[in-house]
Motif scaffolding. Structure first.
Motif, PDB file in Angstrom:
ATOM      1  N   SER A 100      20.955  32.463  16.319  1.00  0.00           N
ATOM      2  CA  SER A 100      20.779  31.042  15.994  1.00  0.00           C
ATOM      3  C   SER A 100      19.986  30.881  14.714  1.00  0.00           C
ATOM      4  O   SER A 100      20.305  30.032  13.837  1.00  0.00           O
ATOM      5  N   ASN A 109      19.780  32.952  12.191  1.00  0.00           N
ATOM      6  CA  ASN A 109      20.628  33.344  11.043  1.00  0.00           C
ATOM      7  C   ASN A 109      21.610  32.249  10.671  1.00  0.00           C
ATOM      8  O   ASN A 109      21.865  31.975   9.491  1.00  0.00           O
ATOM      9  N   MET A 110      22.172  31.564  11.681  1.00  0.00           N
ATOM     10  CA  MET A 110      23.107  30.454  11.420  1.00  0.00           C
ATOM     11  C   MET A 110      22.397  29.320  10.702  1.00  0.00           C
ATOM     12  O   MET A 110      22.924  28.702   9.763  1.00  0.00           O
TER      13      MET A 110
END
Length: 375
Positions: free
Chosen positions: A37, A39-40
């Motif tokens: 999450s 990284n997104m």
């Protein structure tokens, strides 16, 4: 605004999932989902930043400018990132506590297995002990049965023997009665004979007692006779003179037929070596234990009467008297209230003087044994 709201929802959702412990839905994949999450979100922020750079070039003038929505989103992102790191650390700590709880559970399980093994060993030992005890009781029961059987056999044999003895005793009773009568007759005869013998013994004992009393009285009368007990008894001196013998003091001679001094030497004479030797002694051995009644000393008649002054007269260890004056004779009587028994008479001159006497006469009664003294 849409992106910011989406990021906040993801962060809040991540916090809720992290604080709920080990999630049953995701299990051990929770840290991986949180990292995905984040990284997104980073990709979305980078995309927004590029978009702002492309379409906002004309508004980029030198100097200070207010924070845009992107800056706020970036600040919020950094805050959320710190919160996510904190949540991640808490999740790791919770995971470590879970591992520790599992380890303790395994340890408890091992302890339970050990207790189970010990209980099984105790149970096995108890069963073995019970089996051994039962076997021992069984063997003892068998031995007891054998002993009881032997005892019964012995009692049976004894009972048979008693029956035999009882049958024999029936015949003995008559014999015993006959013997009893015969013994009673013999006892009566013996009793009469013993009574007669006892009477005769009493008469003889009385006669013997009377005779003993008479004999004792006669012995006492005979032994109470006071007589001259020193005549011809052995005499000696501790320092005799070579020209005079000590035996003449008990020969019964008081003077010779001629009144010449050289022929009148019936007296003893000690050798004090010129008046230098003291403790001259004259001993008379009576030959037994006598009661002493009187001691008479005949002094030398022709000279030196004073040489005897100071002489002590002893009956054994008892002092009878002391010569205190110069005289022809000295007489010492023993009191009847203080009977003295002795076997030796001693004349002791402690001074540096001679002992020269004509005769020593000892009057007494006896002899006696030491345990039979008639005072």
């Amino acid at each position: 605004a849409v992106v910011q709201r989406r990021v906040r929802e993801e962060v809040v959702s991540t916090q809720r999932k992290g604080s709920s412990g080990i999630n049953a839905e995701y299990g051990d994949y929770k840290p991986f989902l949180i990292s995905l999450s984040i990284n997104m979100l980073m990709v979305g922020i980078v995309f927004l930043f590029l978009f702002n750079c492309v379409f906002g070039m004309t508004d980029n003038v030198p100097g200070a400018r207010p924070k845009t929505a992107l800056d706020q989103v970036i600040d919020t992102f950094y805050e959320m990132r710190e919160d996510a790191v904190t949540i991640r650390e808490e999740a790791q700590q919770i995971r470590q506590e879970g591992y520790e709880a599992i380890s303790k559970a395994y340890q408890i399980k091992d302890d339970a297995y050990e207790v189970k093994d010990e209980a099984y060993e105790a149970r096995t030992g108890l069963e073995s002990l019970l089996i051994d005890t039962l076997a021992l009781l069984k063997s003892q029961t068998t031995s007891s049965s054998l002993y009881i059987h032997e005892i019964r056999s012995t009692l049976t044999a004894i009972n048979n023997r008693l029956d035999i003895l009882e049958s024999k005793m029936e015949g003995f009773e008559e014999q015993v009665e006959e013997l009893k009568g015969s013994v009673e007759d013999q006892v009566g005869q013996l009793k009469g004979s013993l009574d007669q013998t006892y009477t005769q013994l009493i008469e003889k004992v009385d006669t013997s007692t009377t005779l003993s009393t008479i004999i004792k009285s006669r012995l006492q009368t005979w032994m109470s006779e006071v007589r001259l007990i020193s005549l011809f008894k052995m005499a000696d001196m501790n320092s005799p003179h070579p020209d005079y013998g000590s035996g003449v003091v008990t020969d019964g001679q008081f003077m010779m037929s001629l009144q010449v001094h050289s022929y009148m030497r019936t007296h003893c004479h000690s050798d004090n070596r010129g008046g230098k030797l003291t403790d001259n002694k004259l001993f008379i051995d009576l030959g037994g234990m006598f009661r002493i009644h009187r001691i008479h000393i005949w002094n030398n008649r022709n000279c030196c009467l004073g040489e005897l002054v100071g002489t002590h007269i002893y009956a054994d260890d008892s002092l009878i008297g002391t010569v205190i004056e110069a005289s022809f004779n000295h007489d010492f009587k023993v009191s009847q209230d203080n009977p003295t028994y002795a076997s030796q008479i001693t004349l002791h001159q402690p001074l540096a003087k001679n002992i020269h006497v004509v005769e020593v006469q000892v009057w007494g009664s006896g002899p006696f044994n030491e345990g039979d003294l008639f005072a």
